[in-house]
Scaffold this motif. Structure first.
Motif, PDB file in Angstrom:
ATOM      1  N   MET A 154      25.347   1.030  52.424  1.00 26.53           N
ATOM      2  CA  MET A 154      25.831   1.128  51.064  1.00 26.53           C
ATOM      3  C   MET A 154      27.275   0.631  50.990  1.00 26.53           C
ATOM      4  SD  MET A 154      23.637   2.318  49.030  1.00 26.53           S
ATOM      5  CE  MET A 154      22.366   3.452  48.662  1.00 26.53           C
ATOM      6  N   ARG A 155      27.598   0.075  49.856  1.00 27.49           N
ATOM      7  CA  ARG A 155      28.950  -0.439  49.636  1.00 27.49           C
ATOM      8  C   ARG A 155      29.407  -0.023  48.245  1.00 27.49           C
ATOM      9  NH1 ARG A 155      30.577  -6.776  49.677  1.00 27.49           N
ATOM     10  NH2 ARG A 155      32.654  -6.505  48.836  1.00 27.49           N
ATOM     11  N   THR A 156      30.657   0.398  48.118  1.00 28.46           N
ATOM     12  CA  THR A 156      31.188   0.798  46.815  1.00 28.46           C
ATOM     13  C   THR A 156      32.167  -0.253  46.299  1.00 28.46           C
ATOM     14  OG1 THR A 156      32.945   2.099  47.815  1.00 28.46           O
ATOM     15  CG2 THR A 156      30.920   3.258  47.260  1.00 28.46           C
ATOM     16  N   ILE A 157      32.126  -0.452  44.994  1.00 25.92           N
ATOM     17  CA  ILE A 157      33.019  -1.391  44.314  1.00 25.92           C
ATOM     18  C   ILE A 157      33.620  -0.665  43.112  1.00 25.92           C
ATOM     19  CG2 ILE A 157      33.145  -3.550  42.997  1.00 25.92           C
ATOM     20  CD1 ILE A 157      32.524  -4.180  45.821  1.00 25.92           C
ATOM     21  N   GLU A 158      34.902  -0.914  42.853  1.00 28.58           N
ATOM     22  CA  GLU A 158      35.574  -0.323  41.701  1.00 28.58           C
ATOM     23  C   GLU A 158      35.674  -1.356  40.579  1.00 28.58           C
ATOM     24  OE1 GLU A 158      39.153   2.550  41.731  1.00 28.58           O
ATOM     25  OE2 GLU A 158      39.999   0.539  41.475  1.00 28.58           O
ATOM     26  N   PHE A 159      35.380  -0.913  39.367  1.00 26.40           N
ATOM     27  CA  PHE A 159      35.447  -1.755  38.175  1.00 26.40           C
ATOM     28  C   PHE A 159      36.387  -1.104  37.171  1.00 26.40           C
ATOM     29  CE2 PHE A 159      31.334  -2.466  40.063  1.00 26.40           C
ATOM     30  CZ  PHE A 159      31.079  -3.813  39.876  1.00 26.40           C
ATOM     31  N   LYS A 160      37.130  -1.916  36.427  1.00 28.08           N
ATOM     32  CA  LYS A 160      38.021  -1.418  35.376  1.00 28.08           C
ATOM     33  C   LYS A 160      37.299  -1.517  34.041  1.00 28.08           C
ATOM     34  CE  LYS A 160      42.530  -0.909  33.646  1.00 28.08           C
ATOM     35  NZ  LYS A 160      42.298  -0.862  32.276  1.00 28.08           N
ATOM     36  N   MET A 161      37.281  -0.388  33.309  1.00 29.88           N
ATOM     37  CA  MET A 161      36.642  -0.316  32.001  1.00 29.88           C
ATOM     38  C   MET A 161      37.707   0.058  30.979  1.00 29.88           C
ATOM     39  SD  MET A 161      33.314   2.011  30.955  1.00 29.88           S
ATOM     40  CE  MET A 161      34.059   3.587  31.352  1.00 29.88           C
ATOM     41  N   GLU A 162      37.757  -0.627  29.857  1.00 31.66           N
ATOM     42  CA  GLU A 162      38.802  -0.404  28.859  1.00 31.66           C
ATOM     43  C   GLU A 162      38.533   0.774  27.928  1.00 31.66           C
ATOM     44  OE1 GLU A 162      41.729  -1.926  28.836  1.00 31.66           O
ATOM     45  OE2 GLU A 162      41.102  -3.086  30.580  1.00 31.66           O
ATOM     46  N   ARG A 163      37.256   1.075  27.659  1.00 25.98           N
ATOM     47  CA  ARG A 163      36.920   2.164  26.736  1.00 25.98           C
ATOM     48  C   ARG A 163      35.961   3.138  27.405  1.00 25.98           C
ATOM     49  NH1 ARG A 163      34.077  -0.695  22.188  1.00 25.98           N
ATOM     50  NH2 ARG A 163      33.401  -1.886  23.969  1.00 25.98           N
ATOM     51  N   GLN A 164      36.066   4.388  27.061  1.00 28.60           N
ATOM     52  CA  GLN A 164      35.173   5.388  27.634  1.00 28.60           C
ATOM     53  C   GLN A 164      33.822   5.401  26.927  1.00 28.60           C
ATOM     54  OE1 GLN A 164      37.159   9.119  27.056  1.00 28.60           O
ATOM     55  NE2 GLN A 164      36.315   9.389  25.024  1.00 28.60           N
ATOM     56  N   GLY A 165      32.846   5.990  27.563  1.00 29.94           N
ATOM     57  CA  GLY A 165      31.546   6.199  26.950  1.00 29.94           C
ATOM     58  C   GLY A 165      30.593   5.018  26.981  1.00 29.94           C
ATOM     59  N   LEU A 166      30.932   3.946  27.684  1.00 23.91           N
ATOM     60  CA  LEU A 166      30.054   2.775  27.722  1.00 23.91           C
ATOM     61  C   LEU A 166      28.939   2.921  28.752  1.00 23.91           C
ATOM     62  CD1 LEU A 166      32.745  -0.039  27.423  1.00 23.91           C
ATOM     63  CD2 LEU A 166      31.321   0.936  25.607  1.00 23.91           C
ATOM     64  N   VAL A 167      29.179   3.715  29.786  1.00 30.98           N
ATOM     65  CA  VAL A 167      28.190   3.981  30.835  1.00 30.98           C
ATOM     66  C   VAL A 167      28.315   5.438  31.266  1.00 30.98           C
ATOM     67  CG1 VAL A 167      28.055   1.613  31.721  1.00 30.98           C
ATOM     68  CG2 VAL A 167      29.788   3.160  32.599  1.00 30.98           C
ATOM     69  N   GLU A 168      27.333   5.909  32.035  1.00 28.77           N
ATOM     70  CA  GLU A 168      27.332   7.289  32.508  1.00 28.77           C
ATOM     71  C   GLU A 168      27.115   7.331  34.018  1.00 28.77           C
ATOM     72  OE1 GLU A 168      24.171   9.162  30.403  1.00 28.77           O
ATOM     73  OE2 GLU A 168      25.190   9.040  28.480  1.00 28.77           O
ATOM     74  N   ILE A 169      27.577   8.394  34.641  1.00 28.48           N
ATOM     75  CA  ILE A 169      27.352   8.602  36.070  1.00 28.48           C
ATOM     76  C   ILE A 169      25.849   8.690  36.307  1.00 28.48           C
ATOM     77  CG2 ILE A 169      27.683  10.218  37.984  1.00 28.48           C
ATOM     78  CD1 ILE A 169      30.414  10.886  36.740  1.00 28.48           C
ATOM     79  N   GLY A 170      25.374   8.020  37.350  1.00 24.27           N
ATOM     80  CA  GLY A 170      23.960   8.004  37.689  1.00 24.27           C
ATOM     81  C   GLY A 170      23.186   6.851  37.068  1.00 24.27           C
ATOM     82  N   GLN A 171      23.810   6.150  36.142  1.00 24.03           N
ATOM     83  CA  GLN A 171      23.145   5.035  35.461  1.00 24.03           C
ATOM     84  C   GLN A 171      23.006   3.842  36.392  1.00 24.03           C
ATOM     85  OE1 GLN A 171      25.011   4.061  31.721  1.00 24.03           O
ATOM     86  NE2 GLN A 171      24.085   2.028  31.658  1.00 24.03           N
ATOM     87  N   GLU A 172      21.859   3.165  36.320  1.00 29.51           N
ATOM     88  CA  GLU A 172      21.676   1.925  37.071  1.00 29.51           C
ATOM     89  C   GLU A 172      22.331   0.796  36.289  1.00 29.51           C
ATOM     90  OE1 GLU A 172      18.259  -1.069  38.797  1.00 29.51           O
ATOM     91  OE2 GLU A 172      17.701   0.987  38.304  1.00 29.51           O
ATOM     92  N   ILE A 173      23.044  -0.072  36.996  1.00 31.46           N
ATOM     93  CA  ILE A 173      23.742  -1.186  36.351  1.00 31.46           C
ATOM     94  C   ILE A 173      23.312  -2.509  36.972  1.00 31.46           C
ATOM     95  CG2 ILE A 173      25.782   0.114  35.623  1.00 31.46           C
ATOM     96  CD1 ILE A 173      27.186  -1.036  38.158  1.00 31.46           C
ATOM     97  N   GLU A 174      23.501  -3.557  36.200  1.00 35.06           N
ATOM     98  CA  GLU A 174      23.298  -4.918  36.685  1.00 35.06           C
ATOM     99  C   GLU A 174      24.634  -5.634  36.560  1.00 35.06           C
ATOM    100  OE1 GLU A 174      20.684  -8.945  35.849  1.00 35.06           O
ATOM    101  OE2 GLU A 174      20.221  -7.108  34.770  1.00 35.06           O
ATOM    102  N   ILE A 175      24.986  -6.415  37.569  1.00 31.29           N
ATOM    103  CA  ILE A 175      26.247  -7.142  37.539  1.00 31.29           C
ATOM    104  C   ILE A 175      25.987  -8.641  37.597  1.00 31.29           C
ATOM    105  CG2 ILE A 175      27.579  -5.280  38.592  1.00 31.29           C
ATOM    106  CD1 ILE A 175      27.469  -6.991  41.213  1.00 31.29           C
ATOM    107  N   SER A 176      26.963  -9.384  37.109  1.00 27.01           N
ATOM    108  CA  SER A 176      26.933 -10.842  37.259  1.00 27.01           C
ATOM    109  C   SER A 176      28.185 -11.248  38.025  1.00 27.01           C
ATOM    110  CB  SER A 176      26.872 -11.534  35.900  1.00 27.01           C
ATOM    111  OG  SER A 176      27.989 -11.185  35.112  1.00 27.01           O
ATOM    112  N   GLU A 177      28.068 -12.344  38.758  1.00 25.87           N
ATOM    113  CA  GLU A 177      29.177 -12.836  39.579  1.00 25.87           C
ATOM    114  C   GLU A 177      29.819 -14.026  38.878  1.00 25.87           C
ATOM    115  OE1 GLU A 177      28.817 -13.211  44.015  1.00 25.87           O
ATOM    116  OE2 GLU A 177      28.991 -15.329  43.471  1.00 25.87           O
ATOM    117  N   HIS A 178      31.151 -14.062  38.887  1.00 24.74           N
ATOM    118  CA  HIS A 178      31.889 -15.155  38.255  1.00 24.74           C
ATOM    119  C   HIS A 178      32.932 -15.691  39.228  1.00 24.74           C
ATOM    120  CE1 HIS A 178      30.185 -14.395  34.282  1.00 24.74           C
ATOM    121  NE2 HIS A 178      30.163 -13.143  34.675  1.00 24.74           N
ATOM    122  N   ASP A 179      33.067 -17.003  39.265  1.00 26.07           N
ATOM    123  CA  ASP A 179      34.063 -17.623  40.135  1.00 26.07           C
ATOM    124  C   ASP A 179      35.460 -17.349  39.603  1.00 26.07           C
ATOM    125  OD1 ASP A 179      32.217 -18.705  41.888  1.00 26.07           O
ATOM    126  OD2 ASP A 179      31.992 -20.534  40.711  1.00 26.07           O
ATOM    127  N   ALA A 180      36.354 -17.034  40.526  1.00 24.22           N
ATOM    128  CA  ALA A 180      37.762 -16.815  40.201  1.00 24.22           C
ATOM    129  C   ALA A 180      38.582 -17.710  41.133  1.00 24.22           C
ATOM    130  CB  ALA A 180      38.124 -15.356  40.400  1.00 24.22           C
TER     131      ALA A 180
END
Length: 76
Positions: free
Chosen positions: A1-27
């Motif tokens: 398992m690997r953990t990643i931290e994400f910055k969110m600007e507003r609260q209430g958009l997701v919940e603990i335990g929720q499954e998420i999908e991510i997209s990768e973007h070149d930087a």
């Protein structure tokens, strides 16, 4: 398992335990990840540190004076 931290600007958009999908973007210095649909963004990662899975689970949401931070866990 690997953990990643994400910055969110507003609260209430997701919940603990929720499954998420991510997209990768070149930087400039590698790549970054966005929780879809544009909920939160990770920092930059080098090519050798790229995620191998695009689905994860939210393990924690933290709040401080700089904003909200999502801790998500991904299988590698």
């Amino acid at each position: 398992m690997r953990t990643i931290e994400f910055k969110m600007e507003r609260q209430g958009l997701v919940e603990i335990g929720q499954e998420i999908e991510i997209s990768e973007h070149d930087a400039d210095s590698g790549c970054c990840y966005i929780i879809e649909p544009a909920v939160a963004m990770s920092g930059c990662y080098k090519g050798r540190d790229r995620l191998k899975n695009t689905h994860g689970i939210i393990k924690d949401i933290k709040h401080n004076n700089r904003g909200y931070y999502i801790i998500a866990e991904f299988e590698e």
